[in-house]
Design a protein around this motif. Sequence first.
Motif, PDB file in Angstrom:
ATOM      1  N   UNK A 351      77.575  56.238  51.783  1.00 15.60           N
ATOM      2  CA  UNK A 351      77.420  57.688  51.889  1.00 15.60           C
ATOM      3  C   UNK A 351      77.990  58.244  53.191  1.00 15.60           C
ATOM      4  N   UNK A 352      78.072  57.403  54.228  1.00 18.24           N
ATOM      5  CA  UNK A 352      78.567  57.886  55.521  1.00 18.24           C
ATOM      6  C   UNK A 352      80.037  58.302  55.465  1.00 18.24           C
ATOM      7  N   UNK A 353      80.758  57.859  54.445  1.00 17.39           N
ATOM      8  CA  UNK A 353      82.172  58.210  54.318  1.00 17.39           C
ATOM      9  C   UNK A 353      82.383  59.508  53.548  1.00 17.39           C
ATOM     10  N   UNK A 354      81.291  60.140  53.126  1.00 18.97           N
ATOM     11  CA  UNK A 354      81.354  61.380  52.345  1.00 18.97           C
ATOM     12  C   UNK A 354      82.382  61.249  51.220  1.00 18.97           C
ATOM     13  N   UNK A 355      82.186  60.270  50.357  1.00 20.90           N
ATOM     14  CA  UNK A 355      83.208  59.969  49.341  1.00 20.90           C
ATOM     15  C   UNK A 355      83.292  61.012  48.239  1.00 20.90           C
ATOM     16  N   UNK A 356      84.486  61.108  47.653  1.00 26.05           N
ATOM     17  CA  UNK A 356      84.666  61.939  46.470  1.00 26.05           C
ATOM     18  C   UNK A 356      83.945  61.311  45.289  1.00 26.05           C
ATOM     19  N   UNK A 357      83.874  59.990  45.289  1.00 25.39           N
ATOM     20  CA  UNK A 357      83.160  59.243  44.251  1.00 25.39           C
ATOM     21  C   UNK A 357      82.961  57.834  44.753  1.00 25.39           C
ATOM     22  N   UNK A 358      81.978  57.150  44.188  1.00 26.17           N
ATOM     23  CA  UNK A 358      81.837  55.727  44.501  1.00 26.17           C
ATOM     24  C   UNK A 358      81.523  54.962  43.222  1.00 26.17           C
ATOM     25  N   UNK A 359      82.091  53.758  43.163  1.00 27.82           N
ATOM     26  CA  UNK A 359      81.939  52.899  42.003  1.00 27.82           C
ATOM     27  C   UNK A 359      81.498  51.529  42.497  1.00 27.82           C
ATOM     28  N   UNK A 360      80.379  51.049  41.974  1.00 28.01           N
ATOM     29  CA  UNK A 360      79.990  49.673  42.300  1.00 28.01           C
ATOM     30  C   UNK A 360      80.349  48.768  41.135  1.00 28.01           C
ATOM     31  N   UNK A 361      80.699  47.534  41.466  1.00 28.85           N
ATOM     32  CA  UNK A 361      81.172  46.560  40.479  1.00 28.85           C
ATOM     33  C   UNK A 361      80.369  45.296  40.672  1.00 28.85           C
ATOM     34  N   UNK A 362      79.689  44.840  39.618  1.00 26.02           N
ATOM     35  CA  UNK A 362      78.774  43.728  39.802  1.00 26.02           C
ATOM     36  C   UNK A 362      78.572  42.927  38.526  1.00 26.02           C
ATOM     37  N   UNK A 363      78.523  41.611  38.684  1.00 24.35           N
ATOM     38  CA  UNK A 363      78.072  40.719  37.612  1.00 24.35           C
ATOM     39  C   UNK A 363      76.551  40.782  37.641  1.00 24.35           C
ATOM     40  N   UNK A 364      75.983  41.845  37.074  1.00 23.39           N
ATOM     41  CA  UNK A 364      74.595  42.175  37.398  1.00 23.39           C
ATOM     42  C   UNK A 364      73.570  41.631  36.412  1.00 23.39           C
ATOM     43  N   UNK A 365      73.803  41.762  35.094  1.00 26.57           N
ATOM     44  CA  UNK A 365      72.718  41.426  34.167  1.00 26.57           C
ATOM     45  C   UNK A 365      73.207  40.663  32.940  1.00 26.57           C
ATOM     46  N   UNK A 366      72.426  39.663  32.550  1.00 30.99           N
ATOM     47  CA  UNK A 366      72.665  38.995  31.280  1.00 30.99           C
ATOM     48  C   UNK A 366      72.460  39.940  30.125  1.00 30.99           C
TER      49      UNK A 366
END
Length: 507
Positions: A351-366
């Motif tokens: 959030x400190x970069x005041x982004x236009x958008x953010x996308x997280x990418x994760x091998x998160x759930x079975x």
Amino acid sequence: MNFELKALTTAAAAREKCDLLLVLVTEASAGGSDALSTLVAHAVKAGDFETSAGKQLALYGLPAVAARRVLLLGAGSGSAREVRQAVAGAASALKAQGVAKALLCFAYEACAAAVASAVLSASEAAYSYTHTKSQVKPVALKKLLIGTSGKADRHGVEQAFAIAVAQAEGVALAREWANRPANHATPTLLADAARSLAKLPGISCKVHGPAEVAKLGMGAFMAVAQGSEQPLRFIELHYNGGAKGAAPVVLVGKGITFDTGGISIKPAAEMDEMKFDMGGAASVLGVFQSLGRLQPAINVVGLIPACENMPDGRAVKPGDVVTSMSGQTIEILNTDAEGRLVLSDALTYAARFKPAAMVDIATLTGACVIALGGLRSGMFTASDALARALEQAGDAALDPCWRMPLDDEYGEGLKSNFADMGNVAGRAAGAVTAAKFLQRFVGDIPWAHLDIAGTAWKSGAAKGATGRPVGLLLHYLLATAPAAARPARKTAAARRKAEPAAGSAQG
């Protein structure tokens, strides 16, 4: 592997000196009077060759063809998907010993998407993991010439080719790092890989160690890392190609370099595949590799919280409560739900970069694997505009995603008697409740979560990383560039030859 785009008719392709000539043939390929076109027509007429996607006919030592080996490839109607299938079927031919230079020729007027698909599929087919093997021979193929005869939309074909070459490099780098065993891809080594990317123009890198992360107050991230002897690393990459002060897009990649599950330990079967749990981090590295080549007029930040999840005497325990960087407290009900913990602090930092958008990418759930299998990545966002942009990018890259729900009611199961929230909410809709957990750390910033647990790697005989979703992310980022700046600057359509960039994995 080097790629080159060249205008070639089938007659000219037959005269090109190379070790292997691959000819993509469609149902509507125009019959020519040259020797190669005549041979194809005779083979089809005799029933020895079919043009449907995936069909092949191998030939050798043809007197009118300079190449020693010729492989006719059926490409169906010539669509990008059918070209991908055709070229993938030629993997063994591309990897054959003695094939140092190959020519892939379109015997029809190929569209830009088909040319891009050919580049990506050939790169994927020629990739070979060798890092921890002592006996294996590297793939002999050093150069692949792409021959197209059509004159229509030549500019578009050249643009698509340049982007595809950059994407192929990024995918290869992502595959390489995800494939490496955990003792060859520790958080420290992952940080070194990120530093290497800073050699590319426009890219800088900063690595935060345990002391800096503690100072930032990343209690959730530190909790996951505390059971491992490998020190955590918080990797921060910047690509500055856009206007100074223009809001960046932030990519956040889960970097669990090995996941035992912690105290909530996983079953032993297939636990070796938990080296792939840093697939999100690997995709961020791959995207920056591609950005370094293409030099688009955009600003991008990449964040990778990297650590191991191990079960020693210092490890976090079920029921422990930790304080995240946001100040919100979390009851850790299951230590195997660690990815969302490291991501929560990284998203707060973003959030400190005041982004236009953010996308997280994760091998998160079975749970996402059960829902979507290995075809589409799960995509979660409250923004319709961001959802459309990611869906379109995935379709363009042949790296598709599927939008999943984010109804507020799904977050009810995260309630805790002892903290602001728990880190799990039971078995039902597990992929959705994981996304609802992450949503609590993004505020009003347009945000999307990509669950790549089903798409980041393959199991079984084809075990290995896929490099997804580098293509989806790259196409999304390029679409955010100002219209006047497309395609990427420094990748002029007139530049026909593509040499490998520094730090790229060779495919």
